[in-house]
Scaffold this motif. Structure first.
Motif, PDB file in Angstrom:
ATOM      1  N   LEU A 155       8.668  -4.504  -8.924  1.00 35.58           N
ATOM      2  CA  LEU A 155       8.649  -4.518 -10.388  1.00 35.58           C
ATOM      3  C   LEU A 155       7.321  -3.994 -10.921  1.00 35.58           C
ATOM      4  O   LEU A 155       7.285  -3.293 -11.934  1.00 35.58           O
ATOM      5  N   THR A 156       6.234  -4.327 -10.239  1.00 37.57           N
ATOM      6  CA  THR A 156       4.915  -3.853 -10.662  1.00 37.57           C
ATOM      7  C   THR A 156       4.867  -2.330 -10.708  1.00 37.57           C
ATOM      8  O   THR A 156       4.258  -1.744 -11.611  1.00 37.57           O
ATOM      9  N   TYR A 157       5.534  -1.704  -9.744  1.00 32.98           N
ATOM     10  CA  TYR A 157       5.517  -0.244  -9.660  1.00 32.98           C
ATOM     11  C   TYR A 157       6.790   0.384 -10.232  1.00 32.98           C
ATOM     12  O   TYR A 157       7.099   1.535  -9.948  1.00 32.98           O
ATOM     13  N   ARG A 158       7.521  -0.407 -11.027  1.00 31.20           N
ATOM     14  CA  ARG A 158       8.694   0.078 -11.761  1.00 31.20           C
ATOM     15  C   ARG A 158       9.787   0.604 -10.832  1.00 31.20           C
ATOM     16  O   ARG A 158      10.564   1.481 -11.191  1.00 31.20           O
ATOM     17  N   GLU A 159       9.849   0.047  -9.641  1.00 32.33           N
ATOM     18  CA  GLU A 159      10.927   0.378  -8.701  1.00 32.33           C
ATOM     19  C   GLU A 159      12.041  -0.654  -8.923  1.00 32.33           C
ATOM     20  O   GLU A 159      12.290  -1.529  -8.094  1.00 32.33           O
ATOM     21  N   PHE A 160      12.727  -0.527 -10.057  1.00 34.72           N
ATOM     22  CA  PHE A 160      13.640  -1.579 -10.496  1.00 34.72           C
ATOM     23  C   PHE A 160      14.856  -1.729  -9.580  1.00 34.72           C
ATOM     24  O   PHE A 160      15.304  -2.848  -9.319  1.00 34.72           O
ATOM     25  N   ASP A 161      15.402  -0.617  -9.108  1.00 28.03           N
ATOM     26  CA  ASP A 161      16.564  -0.711  -8.222  1.00 28.03           C
ATOM     27  C   ASP A 161      16.208  -1.425  -6.922  1.00 28.03           C
ATOM     28  O   ASP A 161      16.991  -2.237  -6.411  1.00 28.03           O
ATOM     29  N   SER A 162      15.024  -1.128  -6.393  1.00 26.15           N
ATOM     30  CA  SER A 162      14.589  -1.786  -5.156  1.00 26.15           C
ATOM     31  C   SER A 162      14.341  -3.270  -5.393  1.00 26.15           C
ATOM     32  O   SER A 162      14.651  -4.112  -4.537  1.00 26.15           O
ATOM     33  N   ALA A 163      13.777  -3.603  -6.553  1.00 23.01           N
ATOM     34  CA  ALA A 163      13.563  -5.017  -6.887  1.00 23.01           C
ATOM     35  C   ALA A 163      14.893  -5.751  -6.967  1.00 23.01           C
ATOM     36  O   ALA A 163      15.040  -6.869  -6.448  1.00 23.01           O
ATOM     37  N   LEU A 164      15.873  -5.117  -7.598  1.00 27.62           N
ATOM     38  CA  LEU A 164      17.190  -5.745  -7.741  1.00 27.62           C
ATOM     39  C   LEU A 164      17.838  -5.966  -6.378  1.00 27.62           C
ATOM     40  O   LEU A 164      18.490  -6.992  -6.139  1.00 27.62           O
ATOM     41  N   GLU A 165      17.634  -5.030  -5.469  1.00 24.01           N
ATOM     42  CA  GLU A 165      18.181  -5.175  -4.114  1.00 24.01           C
ATOM     43  C   GLU A 165      17.587  -6.402  -3.422  1.00 24.01           C
ATOM     44  O   GLU A 165      18.308  -7.181  -2.783  1.00 24.01           O
ATOM     45  N   GLN A 166      16.273  -6.589  -3.547  1.00 22.51           N
ATOM     46  CA  GLN A 166      15.625  -7.744  -2.919  1.00 22.51           C
ATOM     47  C   GLN A 166      16.117  -9.056  -3.526  1.00 22.51           C
ATOM     48  O   GLN A 166      16.385 -10.028  -2.805  1.00 22.51           O
ATOM     49  N   LEU A 167      16.250  -9.095  -4.836  1.00 20.18           N
ATOM     50  CA  LEU A 167      16.710 -10.317  -5.500  1.00 20.18           C
ATOM     51  C   LEU A 167      18.150 -10.641  -5.126  1.00 20.18           C
ATOM     52  O   LEU A 167      18.515 -11.813  -4.970  1.00 20.18           O
ATOM     53  N   SER A 168      18.953  -9.612  -4.954  1.00 20.91           N
ATOM     54  CA  SER A 168      20.342  -9.831  -4.537  1.00 20.91           C
ATOM     55  C   SER A 168      20.396 -10.425  -3.132  1.00 20.91           C
ATOM     56  O   SER A 168      21.243 -11.279  -2.837  1.00 20.91           O
ATOM     57  N   LEU A 186       0.823  -1.210   0.000  1.00 18.96           N
ATOM     58  CA  LEU A 186       0.000   0.000   0.000  1.00 18.96           C
ATOM     59  C   LEU A 186       0.857   1.260   0.000  1.00 18.96           C
ATOM     60  O   LEU A 186       0.556   2.235  -0.696  1.00 18.96           O
ATOM     61  N   LEU A 187       1.936   1.242   0.776  1.00 17.67           N
ATOM     62  CA  LEU A 187       2.810   2.411   0.820  1.00 17.67           C
ATOM     63  C   LEU A 187       3.569   2.587  -0.494  1.00 17.67           C
ATOM     64  O   LEU A 187       3.787   3.714  -0.949  1.00 17.67           O
ATOM     65  N   THR A 188       3.963   1.479  -1.116  1.00 15.00           N
ATOM     66  CA  THR A 188       4.629   1.569  -2.419  1.00 15.00           C
ATOM     67  C   THR A 188       3.676   2.137  -3.456  1.00 15.00           C
ATOM     68  O   THR A 188       4.057   2.973  -4.284  1.00 15.00           O
ATOM     69  N   LEU A 189       2.428   1.698  -3.405  1.00 16.86           N
ATOM     70  CA  LEU A 189       1.408   2.238  -4.304  1.00 16.86           C
ATOM     71  C   LEU A 189       1.213   3.730  -4.060  1.00 16.86           C
ATOM     72  O   LEU A 189       1.135   4.528  -5.003  1.00 16.86           O
ATOM     73  N   SER A 190       1.148   4.127  -2.797  1.00 18.95           N
ATOM     74  CA  SER A 190       0.954   5.543  -2.464  1.00 18.95           C
ATOM     75  C   SER A 190       2.126   6.383  -2.955  1.00 18.95           C
ATOM     76  O   SER A 190       1.942   7.467  -3.511  1.00 18.95           O
ATOM     77  N   ALA A 191       3.344   5.873  -2.764  1.00 16.45           N
ATOM     78  CA  ALA A 191       4.530   6.612  -3.211  1.00 16.45           C
ATOM     79  C   ALA A 191       4.555   6.723  -4.729  1.00 16.45           C
ATOM     80  O   ALA A 191       4.894   7.770  -5.281  1.00 16.45           O
ATOM     81  N   ARG A 213      10.745 -12.455   0.012  1.00 17.33           N
ATOM     82  CA  ARG A 213      11.545 -11.461  -0.717  1.00 17.33           C
ATOM     83  C   ARG A 213      11.270 -11.519  -2.218  1.00 17.33           C
ATOM     84  O   ARG A 213      11.302 -10.484  -2.898  1.00 17.33           O
ATOM     85  N   ILE A 214      11.003 -12.702  -2.736  1.00 17.77           N
ATOM     86  CA  ILE A 214      10.625 -12.814  -4.147  1.00 17.77           C
ATOM     87  C   ILE A 214       9.331 -12.046  -4.401  1.00 17.77           C
ATOM     88  O   ILE A 214       9.195 -11.313  -5.396  1.00 17.77           O
ATOM     89  N   GLU A 215       8.367 -12.180  -3.493  1.00 16.22           N
ATOM     90  CA  GLU A 215       7.102 -11.455  -3.634  1.00 16.22           C
ATOM     91  C   GLU A 215       7.317  -9.948  -3.512  1.00 16.22           C
ATOM     92  O   GLU A 215       6.674  -9.162  -4.208  1.00 16.22           O
ATOM     93  N   VAL A 216       8.222  -9.552  -2.629  1.00 16.27           N
ATOM     94  CA  VAL A 216       8.542  -8.126  -2.496  1.00 16.27           C
ATOM     95  C   VAL A 216       9.129  -7.604  -3.808  1.00 16.27           C
ATOM     96  O   VAL A 216       8.759  -6.528  -4.294  1.00 16.27           O
ATOM     97  N   ALA A 217      10.038  -8.377  -4.395  1.00 17.66           N
ATOM     98  CA  ALA A 217      10.643  -7.970  -5.669  1.00 17.66           C
ATOM     99  C   ALA A 217       9.578  -7.825  -6.751  1.00 17.66           C
ATOM    100  O   ALA A 217       9.609  -6.877  -7.546  1.00 17.66           O
ATOM    101  N   LYS A 218       8.621  -8.745  -6.784  1.00 14.56           N
ATOM    102  CA  LYS A 218       7.539  -8.659  -7.769  1.00 14.56           C
ATOM    103  C   LYS A 218       6.720  -7.381  -7.566  1.00 14.56           C
ATOM    104  O   LYS A 218       6.307  -6.733  -8.535  1.00 14.56           O
ATOM    105  N   THR A 219       6.487  -7.034  -6.302  1.00 11.80           N
ATOM    106  CA  THR A 219       5.742  -5.805  -6.015  1.00 11.80           C
ATOM    107  C   THR A 219       6.496  -4.592  -6.532  1.00 11.80           C
ATOM    108  O   THR A 219       5.924  -3.708  -7.188  1.00 11.80           O
TER     109      THR A 219
END
Length: 320
Positions: free
Chosen positions: A129-142, A76-81, A121-127
């Motif tokens: 990616l949905t909101y185009r926060e690619f750097d944050s997704a990459l951090e979770q996958l790492s 929800l906070l990612t969506l709001s941001a 963490r995989i689900e977090v990365a998917k979230t």
């Protein structure tokens, strides 16, 4: 064990300050609200991000293992941001929402055994990616791959994320490692090899998308009083630059490479723009705006830019 609310009571008996009393009163008002309602209240500016953070810290004491609730809050906070696109929206508040989302996701990812934490963490990365926060997704996958460097789902997503970030060589390396773990004649191996082939084509194309600007009198310049150099491509007619590249003087070389990554606006077309001037300016203060005492050089107007073309100029003018 003394709970947070009990602590508030003790502080109150000892003469707690108004801030503590206000937080206790706020908790009484918000404790019946769902996480979705709290997130909406932040979006509607009925409560601040800091007030939300205080409330969540209290709830963490009461129910620290509710991974699903923390995930929902992070989403929800990612969506709001992501939706905070208004010029009137304070950047600090948007950044706070992103930081709070990260805290919520991290809290969710600490619940359960290692496999459960990885899946979260995989689900977090998917979230992300949905909101185009690619750097944050990459951090979770790492973080996933730190615990399991052969996790195939994480490797596939990491390659896709690196590709979206235009980190082409990194994506190729990730997918090559993944392909090495598959039977070479399998359908999945063929799919990965196709991804690698496409990424190699993109890498080759990207590597040819640049111009070079050489400073003819570079060796004769006294640059001790300057902090930055700016390579600028702008319309002859005036207006905002099309592309700007900033280089620290300590890292400056005789030839500067400018690419579409240096575009000022994502909608601009680096190669289709016409009637341009190219210049290099040395700044004493490091500001992009020209100031008295800056030195610069520029080319005669050119019709347009040609990929891989080298342009030469001389630094021979001073900003008055």
């Amino acid at each position: 064990m003394i709970t947070v609310m009990t602590s508030y009571g003790i502080y109150h008996q000892l003469g707690a300050n108004k801030e503590i009393q206000a937080l206790a009163a706020q908790h009484q008002e918000l404790k019946s609200r769902s996480i979705e309602e709290l997130a909406q209240m932040v979006t509607d500016k009925k409560i601040t991000v800091n007030q939300l953070l205080h409330e969540l810290r209290l709830r963490q004491e009461a129910n620290p293992e509710d991974s699903g609730a923390w995930m929902k809050l992070g989403e929800l906070l990612t969506l709001s941001a992501a939706g905070s696109t208004s010029p009137q929206e304070p950047q600090a508040e948007t950044d706070s929402m992103r930081q709070l989302a990260k805290q919520a996701f991290n809290r969710a990812s600490q619940v359960g055994n290692q496999e459960q934490q990885i899946n979260t963490r995989i689900e977090v990365a998917k979230t992300y990616l949905t909101y185009r926060e690619f750097d944050s997704a990459l951090e979770q996958l790492s973080l996933v791959l730190l615990k399991n460097n052969t996790h195939e789902g994480a490797l596939m997503m990491k390659g896709l994320t690196e590709s979206r970030l235009e980190k082409h060589q990194a994506a190729i390396d990730t997918w090559k490692f993944l392909a090495s773990r598959r039977q070479q004649d399998s359908e999945s191996a063929q799919l990965i090899n196709n991804l690698i082939e496409n990424e190699l084509e993109r890498l080759e194309f990207t590597q040819s998308q640049f111009i070079e600007i050489t400073i003819n009198n570079f060796a004769n310049l006294d640059l001790q009083s300057f902090t930055k150099a700016f390579a600028i491509v702008r319309p002859v007619a005036g207006g905002a630059p099309i592309a700007v590249k900033s280089i620290d003087i300590s890292e400056l070389e005789e030839t500067i490479k400018v690419t579409p990554e240096n575009l000022m606006f994502s909608t601009a077309d680096f190669w289709q723009a016409i009637d341009l001037k190219v210049e290099i300016r040395f700044s004493q203060t490091g500001l992009a705006k020209p100031e008295t005492g800056d030195i610069f050089g520029q080319l005669s107007p050119i019709q347009g830019l040609t990929p891989t073309q080298n342009y030469s100029l001389t630094i021979d003018q001073v900003v008055n």
